[in-house]
Write a protein that holds these residues in place. Structure first.
Motif, mmCIF file in Angstrom:
data_model
loop_
_atom_site.group_PDB
_atom_site.id
_atom_site.type_symbol
_atom_site.label_atom_id
_atom_site.label_comp_id
_atom_site.label_asym_id
_atom_site.label_seq_id
_atom_site.Cartn_x
_atom_site.Cartn_y
_atom_site.Cartn_z
ATOM 1 N N THR A 75 0.787 -1.280 -0.125
ATOM 2 C CA THR A 75 0.031 -0.116 0.164
ATOM 3 C C THR A 75 1.005 1.212 0.119
ATOM 4 O OG1 THR A 75 -1.813 -1.213 1.373
ATOM 5 C CG2 THR A 75 -1.858 1.297 1.178
ATOM 6 N N THR A 76 1.919 1.475 0.710
ATOM 7 C CA THR A 76 2.646 2.487 1.021
ATOM 8 C C THR A 76 3.279 2.770 -0.396
ATOM 9 O OG1 THR A 76 3.195 2.359 3.336
ATOM 10 C CG2 THR A 76 4.893 3.461 1.951
ATOM 11 N N ILE A 77 3.970 1.656 -1.038
ATOM 12 C CA ILE A 77 4.762 1.531 -2.123
ATOM 13 C C ILE A 77 4.000 2.256 -3.440
ATOM 14 C CG2 ILE A 77 6.088 0.580 -3.952
ATOM 15 C CD1 ILE A 77 7.241 -1.184 -1.542
ATOM 16 N N VAL A 78 2.757 1.698 -3.555
ATOM 17 C CA VAL A 78 1.832 2.069 -4.717
ATOM 18 C C VAL A 78 1.349 3.458 -4.397
ATOM 19 C CG1 VAL A 78 1.178 -0.175 -5.224
ATOM 20 C CG2 VAL A 78 -0.249 1.230 -3.819
ATOM 21 N N SER A 79 1.499 4.006 -3.165
ATOM 22 C CA SER A 79 1.271 5.301 -3.110
ATOM 23 C C SER A 79 1.974 6.063 -3.785
ATOM 24 C CB SER A 79 1.384 5.749 -1.681
ATOM 25 O OG SER A 79 0.342 4.862 -0.879
ATOM 26 N N PHE A 80 3.126 5.846 -4.338
ATOM 27 C CA PHE A 80 4.385 6.771 -5.088
ATOM 28 C C PHE A 80 4.402 6.178 -6.346
ATOM 29 C CE2 PHE A 80 6.889 4.622 -1.857
ATOM 30 C CZ PHE A 80 8.054 4.088 -2.599
ATOM 31 N N SER A 81 3.679 5.270 -6.755
ATOM 32 C CA SER A 81 3.663 4.730 -8.133
ATOM 33 C C SER A 81 3.043 5.557 -9.014
ATOM 34 C CB SER A 81 3.130 3.391 -8.098
ATOM 35 O OG SER A 81 2.990 2.775 -9.524
ATOM 36 N N THR A 82 3.402 5.764 -10.360
ATOM 37 C CA THR A 82 2.552 6.276 -11.601
ATOM 38 C C THR A 82 1.828 5.663 -12.412
ATOM 39 O OG1 THR A 82 4.806 6.647 -12.861
ATOM 40 C CG2 THR A 82 4.284 8.350 -11.036
ATOM 41 N N ASP A 83 2.243 4.267 -12.011
ATOM 42 C CA ASP A 83 1.380 3.124 -13.011
ATOM 43 C C ASP A 83 0.121 3.213 -12.360
ATOM 44 O OD1 ASP A 83 0.559 0.953 -14.396
ATOM 45 O OD2 ASP A 83 2.159 -0.195 -13.568
ATOM 46 N N PRO A 84 -1.235 3.495 -13.388
ATOM 47 C CA PRO A 84 -2.584 3.507 -12.985
ATOM 48 C C PRO A 84 -3.066 1.901 -12.591
ATOM 49 C CG PRO A 84 -2.164 4.571 -15.039
ATOM 50 C CD PRO A 84 -0.644 4.069 -14.667
ATOM 51 N N THR A 85 -2.210 0.911 -13.365
ATOM 52 C CA THR A 85 -2.546 -0.301 -12.823
ATOM 53 C C THR A 85 -2.307 -0.753 -11.425
ATOM 54 O OG1 THR A 85 -2.534 -1.240 -15.331
ATOM 55 C CG2 THR A 85 -2.441 -2.791 -13.361
ATOM 56 N N ALA A 86 -1.048 -0.135 -10.977
ATOM 57 C CA ALA A 86 -0.807 -0.375 -9.668
ATOM 58 C C ALA A 86 -1.676 0.284 -8.535
ATOM 59 C CB ALA A 86 0.706 -0.141 -9.454
ATOM 60 N N ARG A 87 -2.193 1.643 -9.118
ATOM 61 C CA ARG A 87 -2.708 2.624 -8.012
ATOM 62 C C ARG A 87 -4.294 2.516 -7.955
ATOM 63 N NH1 ARG A 87 -0.354 7.068 -6.151
ATOM 64 N NH2 ARG A 87 -2.095 8.176 -6.359
ATOM 65 N N THR A 88 -4.842 2.402 -9.123
ATOM 66 C CA THR A 88 -6.325 2.534 -9.166
ATOM 67 C C THR A 88 -6.979 1.586 -8.317
ATOM 68 O OG1 THR A 88 -6.062 3.313 -11.599
ATOM 69 C CG2 THR A 88 -8.249 2.572 -10.916
ATOM 70 N N GLY A 89 -8.049 1.950 -7.679
ATOM 71 C CA GLY A 89 -8.747 1.192 -6.467
ATOM 72 C C GLY A 89 -8.080 0.860 -5.442
ATOM 73 N N PHE A 90 -6.763 1.351 -5.185
ATOM 74 C CA PHE A 90 -6.322 1.099 -3.684
ATOM 75 C C PHE A 90 -5.831 2.221 -2.791
ATOM 76 C CE2 PHE A 90 -4.569 -2.157 -7.034
ATOM 77 C CZ PHE A 90 -5.163 -3.288 -6.465
ATOM 78 N N LEU A 138 11.669 -18.047 -23.103
ATOM 79 C CA LEU A 138 10.721 -17.568 -22.239
ATOM 80 C C LEU A 138 11.318 -16.214 -21.934
ATOM 81 C CD1 LEU A 138 9.943 -20.513 -19.701
ATOM 82 C CD2 LEU A 138 8.851 -19.812 -21.825
ATOM 83 N N VAL A 139 10.377 -15.032 -22.207
ATOM 84 C CA VAL A 139 10.678 -13.929 -21.825
ATOM 85 C C VAL A 139 9.455 -13.278 -21.130
ATOM 86 C CG1 VAL A 139 12.481 -13.727 -23.762
ATOM 87 C CG2 VAL A 139 10.066 -12.813 -24.120
ATOM 88 N N LYS A 140 9.479 -12.061 -20.966
ATOM 89 C CA LYS A 140 8.419 -11.359 -20.220
ATOM 90 C C LYS A 140 8.199 -10.096 -20.817
ATOM 91 C CE LYS A 140 4.641 -11.614 -17.398
ATOM 92 N NZ LYS A 140 3.715 -10.691 -18.278
ATOM 93 N N ASP A 141 7.108 -9.656 -21.270
ATOM 94 C CA ASP A 141 6.644 -8.250 -21.744
ATOM 95 C C ASP A 141 6.568 -7.358 -20.564
ATOM 96 O OD1 ASP A 141 3.303 -7.624 -21.455
ATOM 97 O OD2 ASP A 141 3.977 -9.882 -21.232
ATOM 98 N N THR A 142 6.645 -5.865 -20.900
ATOM 99 C CA THR A 142 6.354 -4.894 -19.845
ATOM 100 C C THR A 142 5.424 -3.952 -20.913
ATOM 101 O OG1 THR A 142 7.219 -3.177 -18.467
ATOM 102 C CG2 THR A 142 8.444 -3.797 -20.374
ATOM 103 N N HIS A 143 5.572 -2.748 -20.632
ATOM 104 C CA HIS A 143 4.488 -1.772 -21.020
ATOM 105 C C HIS A 143 4.577 -1.888 -22.720
ATOM 106 C CE1 HIS A 143 4.115 -0.358 -17.130
ATOM 107 N NE2 HIS A 143 5.621 -0.270 -17.103
ATOM 108 N N GLY A 144 3.430 -1.834 -23.408
ATOM 109 C CA GLY A 144 3.255 -1.764 -25.019
ATOM 110 C C GLY A 144 3.827 -2.977 -25.641
ATOM 111 N N SER A 145 4.746 -2.453 -26.481
ATOM 112 C CA SER A 145 5.320 -3.825 -27.290
ATOM 113 C C SER A 145 6.888 -3.969 -26.747
ATOM 114 C CB SER A 145 5.432 -3.152 -28.766
ATOM 115 O OG SER A 145 4.080 -3.316 -29.211
ATOM 116 N N THR A 146 7.331 -3.713 -25.516
ATOM 117 C CA THR A 146 8.612 -3.780 -25.237
ATOM 118 C C THR A 146 8.488 -5.044 -24.328
ATOM 119 O OG1 THR A 146 8.708 -1.479 -24.744
ATOM 120 C CG2 THR A 146 10.193 -2.858 -23.351
ATOM 121 N N ILE A 147 9.629 -6.117 -24.553
ATOM 122 C CA ILE A 147 9.807 -7.118 -23.852
ATOM 123 C C ILE A 147 11.418 -6.808 -23.092
ATOM 124 C CG2 ILE A 147 8.773 -8.488 -25.328
ATOM 125 C CD1 ILE A 147 11.492 -9.530 -26.691
ATOM 126 N N ARG A 148 11.444 -7.769 -22.044
ATOM 127 C CA ARG A 148 12.830 -7.687 -20.992
ATOM 128 C C ARG A 148 13.415 -9.131 -21.339
ATOM 129 N NH1 ARG A 148 9.651 -6.216 -15.711
ATOM 130 N NH2 ARG A 148 7.928 -7.366 -17.047
#
Length: 423
Positions: free
Chosen positions: A167-182, A386-396
């Motif tokens: 809860t504290t950490i998402v308080s200073f996140s700018t990612d709407p998925t992490a924040r919205t509704g919390f 095996l890789v993982k995506d992040t935002h949009g069309s970016t993979i890590r």
């Protein structure tokens, strides 16, 4: 790259037959749906075993792991030295809580302090716990040492950060998925653009306890700041009398070719946050490592963790420190990082719009015409990677540091194949 299917030996068959599940990948994925909270959207692969850089699903299909548990598996799956340390400790003692001392904790703390060049260690379990602990320590230091009035301490953070999901950490996140509704959110944080020293300086004032940043922003797409940014943060925090906290939970412990990513600029923060690879992919281990006069503000009863610093974690963590002490993994990340960067450079204009890489860590921006990051990840899975995506069309890409040049080139070849097939 087609995923090779390993022929099972009789030993393999006996292991498989002892598995109580004995269900197919599809059946296991369906079984999760009604009983697991839907806080993740995994790729549709069900891993049953792993060794080194390879994992195997319940049907026996093998995949090259190019994610390494978001850097938790820097030393590969089931590294022999780490497995041995865990087995040895399992036969002796696993948990005492911090109500008592245990015979493994001093060695662990001494090793981590020496590895990072700092003085004291606060052992915790998860990365988010390390971040939460650092927030508490910074505030306590601000009140006890800096003289900030009670309940007025602020911490400056960077936009697009990822420090966890409490809860504290998402308080200073700018990612709407992490924040919205919390909400409602925890106050006391100021967000500035990453890699912007002028904005950072404007946000720091007499109430500032600390500046908390990732030396490289992993979840944001492996965003590497300009050369001089980290040194500038260090100079600014010294000059203004606040702490510099570096979240090295993903970037640290060999990933970028140095023990800590801040070493690329010769910087030593006041507090360093470690996790993920510190547990060797075996147990959750994290730590706040710092100056004695900073961590020394804590007194008995003010902070704690039943499992933090447990003997099993300390034994595995000490083995991790020993592996890093040789410098082998830092050298491998540097040398193989050249192979990774060269391979990605060859794909520029052929489906890859751009990439950012340091050591064995890269964020790769795929042309959206070729698909989303999720779509590319699924197509690579079909090729045995095996890789993982992040935002949009970016993979890590963040393979174990034990990967070979041949395996790395094979993974890059799979990406080339996927892109050659187009959208």
């Amino acid at each position: 790259m087609n995923a090779p299917v390993r022929t099972q030996s009789s030993a393999d068959s006996s292991v498989q037959s002892s598995d109580p599940a004995r269900r197919s990948s599809a059946e296991l994925i369906r079984a999760e749906e009604p009983v697991l909270a839907h806080n993740y959207h995994p790729l549709p692969v069900v891993v049953a075993r792993a060794e080194g850089t390879w994992v195997e699903d319940v049907e026996g299909r093998r995949y090259l792991d190019m994610l390494a548990g978001y850097s938790a598996l820097n030393f590969g799956h089931r590294h022999p030295a780490l497995i041995e340390a865990a087995h040895r400790q399992l036969d002796r003692l696993t948990l005492t809580s911090r109500a008592f001392h245990n015979d493994r904790l001093a060695e662990f703390a001494e090793g981590v302090a020496a590895l990072t060049g700092l003085d004291m260690v606060l052992p915790m379990n998860t990365g988010a716990e390390a971040v939460e602990s650092a927030v508490k320590v910074a505030r306590k230091w601000a009140y006890d040492v800096k003289g900030v009035p009670d309940d007025r301490a602020t911490i400056v953070v960077a936009a697009d950060n990822f420090h966890g999901r409490t809860t504290t950490i998402v308080s200073f996140s700018t990612d709407p998925t992490a924040r919205t509704g919390f909400g409602p959110f925890t106050p006391g944080f100021r967000v500035v653009p990453y890699n912007d020293l002028a904005a950072l300086e404007a946000a720091v004032d007499e109430t500032t306890a600390a500046v908390l940043i990732e030396p490289i922003q992993g979840e944001a797409g492996v965003i590497i700041p300009d050369q001089g940014y980290l040194a500038g943060v260090r100079e600014l925090t010294r000059r203004t009398g606040c702490l510099f906290i570096a979240d090295e939970i993903q970037s640290g412990l060999g990933r970028t070719g140095r023990t800590l990513a801040v070493e690329h600029e010769g910087v030593l923060p006041d507090l360093v946050l470690l996790g993920k690879a510190l547990g060797g992919g075996i147990v959750p281990v994290s730590a706040v490592v710092g100056r004695r006069d900073v961590l020394g503000v804590l007194r008995p009863g003010e902070h704690g963790s039943t499992f933090g610093g447990n003997p099993l974690a300390a034994a595995v963590g000490s083995a991790v420190v020993e592996l890093l002490g040789t410098g082998e993994f830092q050298r491998r990340a540097t040398e193989l990082g050249t192979v990774l960067a060269d391979g990605l450079t060859a794909l520029l204009g052929r489906g890859v719009l751009g990439f950012r890489a340091r050591g064995l860590w890269a964020g790769v921006d795929i042309d959206p015409v070729f698909g989303t990051g999720r779509g590319i990840s699924e197509r690579l899975m079909a090729e045995g990677v095996l890789v993982k995506d992040t935002h949009g069309s970016t993979i890590r890409l963040a393979p174990p540091l034990t990967i070979t040049a041949e395996e790395l080139r094979s993974a890059l070849g799979a990406l080339e194949k996927v892109l050659a097939h187009g959208a």
